[in-house]
Enzyme design. Structure first.
Site, mmCIF file in Angstrom:
data_model
loop_
_atom_site.group_PDB
_atom_site.id
_atom_site.type_symbol
_atom_site.label_atom_id
_atom_site.label_comp_id
_atom_site.label_asym_id
_atom_site.label_seq_id
_atom_site.Cartn_x
_atom_site.Cartn_y
_atom_site.Cartn_z
ATOM 1 C CB THR A 192 -0.892 0.030 1.265
ATOM 2 O OG1 THR A 192 -1.672 -1.156 1.295
ATOM 3 C CG2 THR A 192 -1.801 1.245 1.250
ATOM 4 C CE LYS B 234 -5.114 -0.960 1.796
ATOM 5 N NZ LYS B 234 -5.463 -2.170 2.468
ATOM 6 C CE LYS C 166 1.666 2.346 4.058
ATOM 7 N NZ LYS C 166 2.118 1.022 3.650
HETATM 8 P P1 NAD Z 1 5.931 -5.890 7.250
HETATM 9 O O1 NAD Z 1 6.723 -4.747 7.785
HETATM 10 O O2 NAD Z 1 5.566 -7.005 8.153
HETATM 11 O O3 NAD Z 1 6.689 -6.517 5.966
HETATM 12 C C1 NAD Z 1 7.440 -5.798 5.066
HETATM 13 C C2 NAD Z 1 8.689 -6.631 4.738
HETATM 14 O O4 NAD Z 1 9.444 -5.937 3.746
HETATM 15 C C3 NAD Z 1 9.601 -6.825 5.958
HETATM 16 O O5 NAD Z 1 9.855 -8.210 6.148
HETATM 17 C C4 NAD Z 1 10.876 -6.064 5.573
HETATM 18 O O6 NAD Z 1 12.064 -6.650 6.100
HETATM 19 C C5 NAD Z 1 10.821 -6.141 4.046
HETATM 20 N N1 NAD Z 1 11.625 -5.119 3.396
HETATM 21 C C6 NAD Z 1 11.740 -3.807 3.688
HETATM 22 N N2 NAD Z 1 12.574 -3.190 2.828
HETATM 23 C C7 NAD Z 1 13.001 -4.153 1.959
HETATM 24 C C8 NAD Z 1 13.874 -4.152 0.845
HETATM 25 N N3 NAD Z 1 14.482 -3.029 0.457
HETATM 26 N N4 NAD Z 1 14.076 -5.313 0.202
HETATM 27 C C9 NAD Z 1 13.465 -6.456 0.596
HETATM 28 N N5 NAD Z 1 12.641 -6.528 1.641
HETATM 29 C C10 NAD Z 1 12.400 -5.385 2.321
HETATM 30 O O7 NAD Z 1 4.623 -5.231 6.613
HETATM 31 P P2 NAD Z 1 3.249 -5.993 6.231
HETATM 32 O O8 NAD Z 1 2.289 -5.930 7.362
HETATM 33 O O9 NAD Z 1 3.587 -7.302 5.604
HETATM 34 O O10 NAD Z 1 2.675 -4.984 5.115
HETATM 35 C C11 NAD Z 1 3.232 -4.942 3.802
HETATM 36 C C12 NAD Z 1 2.389 -3.996 2.971
HETATM 37 O O11 NAD Z 1 1.037 -4.448 2.940
HETATM 38 C C13 NAD Z 1 2.359 -2.559 3.511
HETATM 39 O O12 NAD Z 1 2.448 -1.673 2.450
HETATM 40 C C14 NAD Z 1 1.029 -2.485 4.224
HETATM 41 O O13 NAD Z 1 0.508 -1.163 4.270
HETATM 42 C C15 NAD Z 1 0.173 -3.406 3.366
HETATM 43 N N6 NAD Z 1 -0.964 -4.017 4.066
HETATM 44 C C16 NAD Z 1 -0.800 -4.556 5.301
HETATM 45 C C17 NAD Z 1 -1.894 -5.123 5.950
HETATM 46 C C18 NAD Z 1 -1.752 -5.741 7.331
HETATM 47 O O14 NAD Z 1 -2.780 -6.025 7.962
HETATM 48 N N7 NAD Z 1 -0.541 -6.003 7.830
HETATM 49 C C19 NAD Z 1 -3.143 -5.141 5.330
HETATM 50 C C20 NAD Z 1 -3.264 -4.615 4.046
HETATM 51 C C21 NAD Z 1 -2.163 -4.051 3.421
#
Ligand code: NAD
Length: 299
Positions: free
Chosen positions: A96, A171, A246
């Site tokens: 997102t 979204k 966010k």
């Molecule tokens: P998270 O922080 O758990 O996961 C993100 C991952 O990306 C981490 O493991 C991190 O180490 C990795 N990362 C960061 N920089 C990187 C790079 N340069 N190269 C490779 N890996 C890298 O976050 P999440 O909860 O999995 O959310 C991910 C996305 O999904 C976000 O944009 C969030 O807004 C969206 N989202 C989350 C939810 C939720 O409920 N958690 C729901 C809908 C959407």
């Protein structure tokens, strides 16, 4: 079955990648956080040493990253996805992020003869684990048709929202409705308490009347009426207040650029900001009702 490079194996990315493995795809994952990739290996996936490696030998690359900043890095850097992917590789960003970054990345990809879809999701970690996510997809028809069968391995509802950036637009509009409606439902339940009206009675009436909405009928912010809602487990997060903040901030940024008045969205962002500043960022976003009630004013 496709060879998929999966970048970003966090709370959402890991279960999504695991579902792709279950669907029979070959998944090669990369994350800057070591233990995340080990979990993918344990589930039968392969581990890539870098973004470049994951992108250069895949039929499709899927990214699930924290914000627009990481998406720019991962796609646009000299050793990033756009520089490393072979012609014809399908690129899907499910993070997102802001609409402007999604459109910039799509334009940079087009300059290299590649197409990127922005495909953010709704459904949270529960939906990612169950493979029931909703994907809102922006980008070209042809890329969408190629992506759909892959996305179906991770989600139930896959909607093409239009051109580049429109997935992100859908979204943030959806989540602005959610943030505003959760506050409205919370205010109504707290007012009912003060007027001596029982929670269940308000629910029985409003859930069948014109005030009904998802925040009430599927995610009720008071314990009791909807047994599965986080209110019944002390607001342990399904979707955190920090994530809601966010998305509301992304909506505000987009509204400013588009010149669209969103006073209730702005108020919702301000309230969630305060709620998070009071140390509640990791709680479920429906816990905002405690703040509305005035029982959450101390850090
Ligand atoms: P998270 O922080 O758990 O996961 C993100 C991952 O990306 C981490 O493991 C991190 O180490 C990795 N990362 C960061 N920089 C990187 C790079 N340069 N190269 C490779 N890996 C890298 O976050 P999440 O909860 O999995 O959310 C991910 C996305 O999904 C976000 O944009 C969030 O807004 C969206 N989202 C989350 C939810 C939720 O409920 N958690 C729901 C809908 C959407």
């Amino acid at each position: 079955m496709a060879r998929i490079g999966f970048i970003g194996l966090g709370n959402m990315g890991l279960p999504m990648a695991q579902n792709l493995l279950k669907a029979g795809h070959h998944v090669e994952g990369f994350d800057v956080f070591g233990s995340a990739v080990e979990k993918l290996r344990a589930a039968g996936g392969e581990v890539a040493a870098s973004v470049k490696v994951a992108a250069s030998r895949a039929d499709a690359v899927i990214t699930m990253l924290p914000s627009g900043k990481e998406v720019r890095e991962v796609y646009l850097d000299g050793t990033g996805v756009l520089a490393s992917a072979q012609p014809g590789t399908l690129l899907v960003d499910s993070s997102t992020i802001d609409v402007a970054t999604a459109r910039d990345v799509a334009e940079a990809a087009a300059g290299r003869g590649l197409s990127v879809l922005d495909a953010p999701v709704s459904g949270g970690v529960g939906g990612a684990r169950a493979g029931t996510l909703t994907f809102m997809v922006g980008g070209g028809e042809e890329a969408f048709a190629k992506a759909k069968p892959i996305l179906e391995g991770m989600g139930k509802t896959i909607v093409h929202a239009g051109g580049a950036g429109n997935g992100q637009a859908a979204k943030i509009c959806n989540n602005m409705i959610l943030g505003v409606s959760m506050i409205a439902v919370s205010e109504a339940f707290v007012l009912a308490e003060r007027l001596g009206l029982d929670h269940q009675k308000l629910f029985d009436i409003a859930s069948k009347s014109s005030g009904q909405c998802w925040s009430m009928t599927s995610y009720c912010p008071v314990p009791g009426p909807v047994p599965a809602s986080p209110a019944n487990r002390d607001y342990q997060a399904g979707f955190t207040a920090a994530m809601m903040l966010k998305d509301l901030k992304l909506a505000q940024d987009a509204a400013r650029v588009a010149g669209s008045a969103t006073p209730l969205g702005a108020e919702a962002a301000a309230l969630y900001d305060l709620y998070c500043l009071h140390g509640n960022g990791a709680r479920d976003f429906s816990g905002i009702i405690c703040f509305v009630r005035g029982t959450e004013m101390e850090v």
